[in-house]
Design a protein around this motif. Structure first.
Motif, mmCIF file in Angstrom:
data_model
loop_
_atom_site.group_PDB
_atom_site.id
_atom_site.type_symbol
_atom_site.label_atom_id
_atom_site.label_comp_id
_atom_site.label_asym_id
_atom_site.label_seq_id
_atom_site.Cartn_x
_atom_site.Cartn_y
_atom_site.Cartn_z
ATOM 1 N N SER A 128 0.825 -1.207 0.000
ATOM 2 C CA SER A 128 0.000 0.000 0.000
ATOM 3 C C SER A 128 0.859 1.256 0.000
ATOM 4 O O SER A 128 0.582 2.220 -0.728
ATOM 5 N N LEU A 129 1.925 1.238 0.808
ATOM 6 C CA LEU A 129 2.826 2.383 0.846
ATOM 7 C C LEU A 129 3.504 2.589 -0.509
ATOM 8 O O LEU A 129 3.682 3.726 -0.959
ATOM 9 N N GLY A 130 3.855 1.488 -1.161
ATOM 10 C CA GLY A 130 4.436 1.584 -2.491
ATOM 11 C C GLY A 130 3.498 2.241 -3.483
ATOM 12 O O GLY A 130 3.921 3.059 -4.322
ATOM 13 N N LEU A 131 2.214 1.926 -3.394
ATOM 14 C CA LEU A 131 1.220 2.553 -4.268
ATOM 15 C C LEU A 131 1.089 4.041 -3.971
ATOM 16 O O LEU A 131 0.960 4.862 -4.898
ATOM 17 N N GLU A 132 1.121 4.398 -2.691
ATOM 18 C CA GLU A 132 1.012 5.810 -2.322
ATOM 19 C C GLU A 132 2.232 6.602 -2.799
ATOM 20 O O GLU A 132 2.103 7.737 -3.272
ATOM 21 N N VAL A 133 3.421 6.008 -2.681
ATOM 22 C CA VAL A 133 4.643 6.670 -3.153
ATOM 23 C C VAL A 133 4.598 6.832 -4.669
ATOM 24 O O VAL A 133 4.947 7.897 -5.207
ATOM 25 N N THR A 134 4.161 5.789 -5.366
ATOM 26 C CA THR A 134 4.033 5.873 -6.830
ATOM 27 C C THR A 134 3.030 6.938 -7.220
ATOM 28 O O THR A 134 3.243 7.690 -8.179
ATOM 29 N N GLN A 135 1.948 7.015 -6.474
ATOM 30 C CA GLN A 135 0.928 8.024 -6.728
ATOM 31 C C GLN A 135 1.514 9.430 -6.584
ATOM 32 O O GLN A 135 1.201 10.326 -7.376
ATOM 33 N N TYR A 136 2.385 9.610 -5.601
ATOM 34 C CA TYR A 136 3.024 10.915 -5.401
ATOM 35 C C TYR A 136 4.031 11.213 -6.515
ATOM 36 O O TYR A 136 4.050 12.315 -7.069
ATOM 37 N N LEU A 137 4.848 10.232 -6.856
ATOM 38 C CA LEU A 137 5.879 10.441 -7.873
ATOM 39 C C LEU A 137 5.284 10.745 -9.244
ATOM 40 O O LEU A 137 5.824 11.561 -10.006
ATOM 41 N N LEU A 138 4.165 10.106 -9.552
ATOM 42 C CA LEU A 138 3.514 10.314 -10.847
ATOM 43 C C LEU A 138 2.488 11.442 -10.807
ATOM 44 O O LEU A 138 1.840 11.717 -11.822
#
Length: 215
Positions: A128-138
């Motif tokens: 879930s944290l990985g998805l949130e980080v990806t969401q921020y980066l993109l």
């Protein structure tokens, strides 16, 4: 013929008769292991399909994958609270994020049955944290710690479901959970595909309508 000559064939015959049940048992164990391995491969395949679908829903809300603009980046570190830019987590948003990760716990509980609940929770939290980080980066929207907490809780709900089914079905738990996981993922894939195709056909500009708060 000496007694030694008579003893050697007898010993060889006894040795062969002792090995026969062992070989039969080994063959039986191998034949039983093959269906279990096949089921594990099938479950792993559909887990990968579920993860791909999960990323599509959370990151792009069933839209064509894209990279957003910098002004869409936001971080919410206080769970369930409003910020200057974004409001508090809506109840429907929390429920949706919870339900999205229930299959995560089901799949992982079947693929790694010896894992403790806290290990499953840790993997779910990292995912879930990985998805949130990806969401921020993109720059795809707000990255909210609430989503990490709720997604992790959803995975734990999946483990609870497995425990309940085990009390009800016993040895058939793996069969029941696998069947429902595969069927549920297939139905979700078909529904999302139909929604995407319908939006493309109608020329909709925002394929994520109604899903913008998820993830």
């Amino acid at each position: 013929m000496s007694k030694l000559d008579e003893y050697v064939p007898q010993r060889a015959a006894l040795s062969a008769s002792d090995q026969a049940p062992q070989q039969t048992g080994r063959r039986r164990a191998q034949s039983l292991a093959r269906p279990a391995d096949d089921a594990r491969v099938l479950l792993g395949f559909w887990f990968a399909v579920y993860l791909a679908l999960l990323c599509w829903i959370i990151l792009w809300k069933l839209d064509i994958p894209y990279i957003g603009s910098g002004n869409l980046r936001a971080i919410k570190l206080v769970p369930f609270a409003a910020t200057a830019t974004y409001g508090a987590s809506a109840p429907l948003e929390v429920i949706a994020n919870l339900l999205l990760f229930v299959p995560f716990g089901l799949y992982l509980g079947m693929l790694a049955p010896r894992w403790s609940w806290w290990k499953v929770a840790g993997v779910a939290a990292v995912a879930s944290l990985g998805l949130e980080v990806t969401q921020y980066l993109l720059a795809l929207g707000s990255s909210d710690i609430t989503d990490v907490i709720v997604n992790t809780a959803g995975a734990l709900v999946g483990l609870v479901v497995i425990a309940v089914i085990r009390l009800w079905r016993g040895e058939r738990t793996r069969e029941v959970v696998t069947r429902h996981c595969v069927a549920g993922t297939l139905i979700a894939l078909l529904v999302c595909g139909l929604l995407f195709a319908s939006s493309i056909q109608s020329g909709a500009q925002d394929l994520g309508y109604g899903l913008s708060d998820i993830g």
